[in-house]
Motif scaffolding. Structure first.
Motif, mmCIF file in Angstrom:
data_model
loop_
_atom_site.group_PDB
_atom_site.id
_atom_site.type_symbol
_atom_site.label_atom_id
_atom_site.label_comp_id
_atom_site.label_asym_id
_atom_site.label_seq_id
_atom_site.Cartn_x
_atom_site.Cartn_y
_atom_site.Cartn_z
ATOM 1 N N LYS A 13 25.449 -29.323 13.895
ATOM 2 C CA LYS A 13 25.861 -28.158 14.678
ATOM 3 C C LYS A 13 25.746 -26.855 13.896
ATOM 4 C CE LYS A 13 29.032 -30.540 17.820
ATOM 5 N NZ LYS A 13 30.439 -30.609 18.323
ATOM 6 N N GLU B 43 23.035 -24.153 14.655
ATOM 7 C CA GLU B 43 23.192 -23.165 15.722
ATOM 8 C C GLU B 43 23.641 -21.812 15.190
ATOM 9 O OE1 GLU B 43 25.933 -24.843 18.463
ATOM 10 O OE2 GLU B 43 24.716 -26.636 18.856
ATOM 11 N N ARG C 45 19.304 -17.279 15.708
ATOM 12 C CA ARG C 45 19.934 -16.151 16.400
ATOM 13 C C ARG C 45 18.990 -14.965 16.555
ATOM 14 N NH1 ARG C 45 24.310 -14.756 12.604
ATOM 15 N NH2 ARG C 45 24.785 -13.113 14.104
#
Length: 242
Positions: free
Chosen positions: A140, A143, A149
């Motif tokens: 995770k 992310e 991003r």
């Protein structure tokens, strides 16, 4: 370090009127004042605390400081020779509108310029190493990686952004430096300070998981001496037509 190399690549003329967007602590502002003999430089930032810090740190009558956003610059049309920005464009909410606004304040023949980290290409080597190690232990974590991003921070992505903003002649080039830490502990320490995505993630972990992450990074990077990693930014410059 990147600011110095960026200005060498930019080759700005002396006695220019400058505007900097997102001045932060004033690193690029200081480099311009020290090496490029500006007539004036207005350093802006959306953060009042950054503006105040830069104002208190930089004691030069050629520099002035204002709180402002890239989409609403406190400058008259066609009044500046160079508009620049360092490692900020990816944080501008509407980047296209920001670039259009930057063009508005430039004189004909003026230069619009900026640079951003090559996040998708692992541009900040020490941050990229951190996230890869984190993701190997916690999928995770990927992310939170800046590469996910800010996917537009590539030569192709920036070229498209500039085209969308009417900068048809945008010149885009990589700028690389080597970041060096005296030893692994010096590399690790910033991640324990809690400020920013990677340190924030690091300090959110339990002691056990943080130790596991440190051990994984030791395995990858610690060779008993300095830790050296490449950092790469994409720089852009465009001359405003008459």
């Amino acid at each position: 370090m990147v600011a110095k190399e960026f200005l060498i690549w930019l080759e700005p003329k002396k006695s220019a009127d400058w505007l900097e967007i997102g001045c932060g602590t004033g690193a690029l502002t200081s480099a311009i004042l020290q090496g490029y003999e500006p007539n004036s430089i207005l350093a802006t930032d959306a953060s009042e605390s950054f503006v105040n810090h830069a104002r208190e740190t930089i004691d030069d009558t050629r520099a002035s400081f204002k709180q402002a956003t890239a989409q609403n610059l406190p400058v008259e049309d066609g009044s500046l020779d160079i508009v620049t920005s360092a490692l900020v464009l990816n944080f501008v909410p509407d980047r296209r509108e920001g670039l259009i606004e930057m063009q508005r304040v430039l004189r004909p023949g003026g230069i619009l310029s900026f640079y951003v980290w090559d996040y998708p290409g692992g541009g900040i080597g020490f941050i990229d190493a951190f996230w890869k190690a984190a993701a190997s232990l916690d999928p995770k974590a990927s992310e939170l990686d800046e590469g996910a991003r800010f996917p537009f921070c590539t030569a192709k992505g920036l070229g498209q952004l500039c085209s969308d903003a009417g900068l048809a002649d945008a010149e885009i080039a990589p700028i690389e430096i080597v970041t060096e830490f005296p030893d692994f502990e010096a590399f690790w320490h910033p991640f324990t300070l809690g400020a920013g995505p990677a340190p924030g993630y690091c300090m959110s972990l339990s002691d056990e998981h943080r130790k596991a992450l440190k051990a994984r990074l030791v395995e990858k990077l610690d060779q008993g001496g300095p830790v050296r990693l490449t950092a790469r930014a994409w720089a852009m410059k465009s001359v405003k037509g008459g």
